[in-house]
Design a protein around this motif. Structure first.
Motif, short mmCIF file in Angstrom:
data_model
loop_
_atom_site.label_atom_id
_atom_site.label_comp_id
_atom_site.label_asym_id
_atom_site.label_seq_id
_atom_site.Cartn_x
_atom_site.Cartn_y
_atom_site.Cartn_z
N TRP A 18 0.83 -1.22 0.00
CA TRP A 18 0.00 0.00 0.00
C TRP A 18 0.86 1.26 0.00
N TYR A 34 -1.89 -4.36 2.58
CA TYR A 34 -3.34 -4.45 2.79
C TYR A 34 -3.85 -5.77 2.24
N TYR A 36 -7.06 -7.54 0.96
CA TYR A 36 -8.39 -7.19 0.48
C TYR A 36 -9.45 -8.21 0.88
N MET A 39 -9.60 -7.38 4.86
CA MET A 39 -9.68 -5.94 5.06
C MET A 39 -8.89 -5.52 6.30
N GLY A 41 -4.55 -4.81 7.71
CA GLY A 41 -3.24 -4.37 7.25
C GLY A 41 -2.12 -4.90 8.12
N TYR A 66 -4.00 -2.54 12.21
CA TYR A 66 -4.26 -1.74 11.01
C TYR A 66 -5.47 -2.26 10.23
N SER A 67 -6.19 -1.30 9.64
CA SER A 67 -7.31 -1.62 8.76
C SER A 67 -7.04 -1.21 7.32
N ASP A 68 -6.48 -0.02 7.14
CA ASP A 68 -6.19 0.50 5.81
C ASP A 68 -4.99 1.45 5.89
N LEU A 70 -2.59 3.70 4.78
CA LEU A 70 -2.36 4.43 3.53
C LEU A 70 -1.00 5.10 3.44
N ASP A 84 -3.79 5.46 9.22
CA ASP A 84 -4.77 4.43 8.87
C ASP A 84 -6.11 5.08 8.55
N SER A 85 -6.48 5.05 7.29
CA SER A 85 -7.67 5.76 6.84
C SER A 85 -8.96 5.14 7.37
N GLU A 86 -9.04 3.82 7.37
CA GLU A 86 -10.28 3.14 7.75
C GLU A 86 -10.56 3.25 9.24
#
Length: 214
Positions: A18, A34, A36, A39, A41, A66-68, A70, A84-86
């Motif tokens: 990512w 990440y 998918y 979902m 990280g 972590y989830s997302d 970035l 982490d965006s999510e």
């Protein structure tokens, strides 16, 4: 620029790289991955030979960190800092992988939607917030210090950050489709960096701007 060398080969197709950060202190490459399918990280560390030396994925209770993930960077003390965006958090772990803290917003109670992230010469963590369209500064232990960039200024929607350790300037990229600027700011002097006497006050708009580069 004419030869492409594969440095790291993926062995598990469910994990996608990512974001990356090269550590000037160790020469390691930090890669946030990440998955998918789940979902979730993780952060992987590779040495200069491309060998996997560390995986950071869970806290001390076995819960995923972590989830997302970035954006990723490293602080002067070796902490791994992830936007982490999510999960709407800045997740910070020690170099060894132990979870130190997760920053979710200033004391005012407003949440943060973190994007671009970097650290400066004084070990401050700088992060773009998509909610408020500002750049927030927190200290190395997760305490909110100030908003460095607030509306209305040249950057309508700060998205990405890079701190130049040589000139002590902050490069800010816009995430707005109608604003394709990269602006350069200075808020730390060379003397500040050498003496470590710079102490921003909460909510102080401390930035001064140089001419924006387009």
């Amino acid at each position: 620029m004419k030869t492409t060398t594969t440095f790291i080969e993926r062995t598990d197709s469910t994990w996608e790289p990512w974001c990356v950060y090269w550590s000037p202190s160790t020469g390691d490459l930090l890669v946030a991955m990440y998955n998918y399918r789940t979902m979730t990280g993780k952060v992987t560390r590779y040495n200069q030979s491309g060998q996997l030396t560390q995986t950071i994925q869970y806290n001390n209770t076995g819960r995923g960190l972590y989830s997302d993930p970035l954006y990723i960077t490293e602080n002067k003390n070796g902490d791994v800092v992830v936007s982490d965006s999510e999960s709407r958090a800045v997740v910070v772990t020690e170099r060894g992988g132990r979870h130190r803290f997760s920053y979710t917003g200033p004391p005012s109670g407003s949440r943060i939607w973190p994007r671009g992230i970097c650290t400066d010469a004084l070990s401050h963590i700088l992060v773009c917030d998509r909610y408020t369209k500002t750049v927030q500064m927190i200290n190395k232990d997760g305490r909110f210090l100030s908003h460095l960039l607030t509306e209305p200024q040249e950057m309508g929607d700060p998205c990405s950050l890079s701190y130049d350790v040589n000139t002590h300037r902050l490069w800010v990229g816009s995430g707005s489709r109608d604003n394709n600027k990269v602006c350069v700011y200075r808020y730390i002097t060379r003397q500040d960096a050498l003496t470590d006497e710079h102490r921003p006050r909460p909510d102080e708009d401390a930035m001064s701007s140089s001419a924006p580069a387009v």
